[in-house]
Design an enzyme around this catalytic site. Structure first.
Site, PDB file in Angstrom:
ATOM      1  N   ASP A  72       2.825   0.899  -3.433  1.00  0.00           N
ATOM      2  CA  ASP A  72       1.837   0.728  -4.481  1.00  0.00           C
ATOM      3  C   ASP A  72       1.159  -0.593  -4.178  1.00  0.00           C
ATOM      4  O   ASP A  72       1.826  -1.603  -3.932  1.00  0.00           O
ATOM      5  CB  ASP A  72       2.440   0.738  -5.882  1.00  0.00           C
ATOM      6  CG  ASP A  72       1.346   0.991  -6.903  1.00  0.00           C
ATOM      7  OD1 ASP A  72       0.759   2.092  -6.886  1.00  0.00           O
ATOM      8  OD2 ASP A  72       1.029   0.084  -7.700  1.00  0.00           O
ATOM      9  N   SER A  73      -0.150  -0.541  -4.129  1.00  0.00           N
ATOM     10  CA  SER A  73      -0.856  -1.726  -3.657  1.00  0.00           C
ATOM     11  C   SER A  73      -2.155  -1.914  -4.407  1.00  0.00           C
ATOM     12  O   SER A  73      -2.588  -1.027  -5.151  1.00  0.00           O
ATOM     13  CB  SER A  73      -1.121  -1.578  -2.156  1.00  0.00           C
ATOM     14  OG  SER A  73      -1.640  -0.301  -1.868  1.00  0.00           O
ATOM     15  N   GLY A 155     -10.641   1.859   1.300  1.00  0.00           N
ATOM     16  CA  GLY A 155     -10.642   1.124   0.028  1.00  0.00           C
ATOM     17  C   GLY A 155     -11.598  -0.063   0.029  1.00  0.00           C
ATOM     18  O   GLY A 155     -12.778   0.044   0.383  1.00  0.00           O
ATOM     19  N   TYR A 156     -11.071  -1.223  -0.347  1.00  0.00           N
ATOM     20  CA  TYR A 156     -11.885  -2.434  -0.493  1.00  0.00           C
ATOM     21  C   TYR A 156     -12.023  -3.224   0.815  1.00  0.00           C
ATOM     22  O   TYR A 156     -12.514  -4.353   0.807  1.00  0.00           O
ATOM     23  CB  TYR A 156     -11.260  -3.342  -1.567  1.00  0.00           C
ATOM     24  CG  TYR A 156     -11.217  -2.710  -2.943  1.00  0.00           C
ATOM     25  CD1 TYR A 156     -12.263  -2.856  -3.849  1.00  0.00           C
ATOM     26  CD2 TYR A 156     -10.120  -1.935  -3.341  1.00  0.00           C
ATOM     27  CE1 TYR A 156     -12.224  -2.263  -5.107  1.00  0.00           C
ATOM     28  CE2 TYR A 156     -10.066  -1.334  -4.593  1.00  0.00           C
ATOM     29  CZ  TYR A 156     -11.118  -1.496  -5.467  1.00  0.00           C
ATOM     30  OH  TYR A 156     -11.094  -0.909  -6.704  1.00  0.00           O
TER      31      TYR A 156
HETATM   32  P1  IMP Z   1      -2.366   3.067  -5.191  1.00  0.00           P
HETATM   33  O1  IMP Z   1      -1.358   2.224  -4.460  1.00  0.00           O
HETATM   34  O2  IMP Z   1      -2.275   4.496  -4.815  1.00  0.00           O
HETATM   35  O3  IMP Z   1      -2.348   2.803  -6.668  1.00  0.00           O
HETATM   36  O4  IMP Z   1      -3.811   2.654  -4.687  1.00  0.00           O
HETATM   37  C1  IMP Z   1      -4.073   1.410  -4.201  1.00  0.00           C
HETATM   38  C2  IMP Z   1      -5.571   1.175  -4.145  1.00  0.00           C
HETATM   39  O5  IMP Z   1      -5.746  -0.210  -3.813  1.00  0.00           O
HETATM   40  C3  IMP Z   1      -6.250   1.966  -3.029  1.00  0.00           C
HETATM   41  O6  IMP Z   1      -6.793   3.169  -3.490  1.00  0.00           O
HETATM   42  C4  IMP Z   1      -7.347   1.001  -2.601  1.00  0.00           C
HETATM   43  O7  IMP Z   1      -8.434   1.104  -3.452  1.00  0.00           O
HETATM   44  C5  IMP Z   1      -6.707  -0.357  -2.819  1.00  0.00           C
HETATM   45  N1  IMP Z   1      -6.032  -0.812  -1.589  1.00  0.00           N
HETATM   46  C6  IMP Z   1      -4.692  -0.897  -1.349  1.00  0.00           C
HETATM   47  N2  IMP Z   1      -4.453  -1.317  -0.094  1.00  0.00           N
HETATM   48  C7  IMP Z   1      -5.656  -1.468   0.481  1.00  0.00           C
HETATM   49  C8  IMP Z   1      -6.051  -1.861   1.786  1.00  0.00           C
HETATM   50  O8  IMP Z   1      -5.245  -2.116   2.693  1.00  0.00           O
HETATM   51  N3  IMP Z   1      -7.376  -1.934   1.985  1.00  0.00           N
HETATM   52  C9  IMP Z   1      -8.296  -1.660   1.024  1.00  0.00           C
HETATM   53  N4  IMP Z   1      -7.988  -1.253  -0.183  1.00  0.00           N
HETATM   54  C10 IMP Z   1      -6.665  -1.158  -0.474  1.00  0.00           C
END
Ligand code: IMP
Length: 200
Positions: A72-73, A155-156
């Site tokens: 989760d990130s 993502g970002y």
């Molecule tokens: P989750 O972990 O599925 O809640 O989603 C994490 C969201 O954080 C992703 O959909 C991206 O928008 C963003 N994110 C997490 N890690 C990265 C990365 O390494 N690069 C760019 N965006 C990230």
């Protein structure tokens, strides 16, 4: 550790690619939840990255009876009080929005801001069928650019410039990103946890 095999509790192709690139040299095999035949979309109801990573990994482990791992990130922006944080995937218009819409919305929110400090955070959780849990966390500090650049990553990535560099994750390319990113750091810590677990 060689011969370890985990189902990655994620439908995110960018995460899957990075998990594989970083863990394959260590002899750890990652299969996507789709390849394993699971199409779970676990509700991320936790208030922290750690809680959400556990929710995702434990759901896939319970459904499959096999060891599962989840990340989760998200991106924490200082001027926004740490937002979007755990809500990074749902920022602005939510999951219906493209990555581009989300990072353009972020740039709008930071329009004119002089403090553009931010960090990416990745929390990894691994759950074994016997209930054992391993956890690891990685962070990557940096700042938000004023305009997107580069076409790599996900993502970002086009708007985040990691500390010590002059370009976005999207333009630095995967080789550089996968050595310094939050996920690379969390996965390195996870690999150590796994090594200790295997020799306990
Ligand atoms: P989750 O972990 O599925 O809640 O989603 C994490 C969201 O954080 C992703 O959909 C991206 O928008 C963003 N994110 C997490 N890690 C990265 C990365 O390494 N690069 C760019 N965006 C990230």
């Amino acid at each position: 550790m060689t011969g370890s095999r985990f189902i990655l509790a994620s439908g995110n192709k960018g995460k899957l690619r990075e998990f594989r690139e970083i863990l394959a040299p260590l002899g750890v095999e990652i299969i996507s939840q789709k390849e394993a035949g699971y199409d779970l979309d676990v509700a991320e109801t936790g208030e922290t990255f750690e809680e959400n990573a556990y929710l995702k990994a434990s759901a896939i482990c319970a459904a499959s009876g096999q060891p599962a791992v989840a990340d989760d990130s998200g991106l924490c922006v200082k001027a926004l009080g740490g937002a979007p944080g755990v809500h990074s995937a749902r920022f602005g218009g939510g999951k219906a929005w493209t990555d581009e819409q989300k990072y353009m919305y972020l740039l709008e929110k930071l329009d004119g801001a002089s403090d553009r400090a931010a960090k990416f955070v990745s929390c990894i959780c691994c759950v074994f069928p016997n209930g054992d849990v391993l956890r690891a966390r990685g962070e990557c500090p940096g700042h938000i650019l004023t305009a997107p650049e580069g076409s790599g990553g996900f993502g970002y990535d086009p708007v985040f410039c990691p500390e010590g560099h002059e370009a976005s994750f999207a333009s630095l390319g995967e080789d550089v990103k996968n050595t310094i990113s939050h996920r690379a750091r969390a996965l390195a810590a996870f690999a150590k946890e796994l090594e200790n677990y295997a020799h306990r």
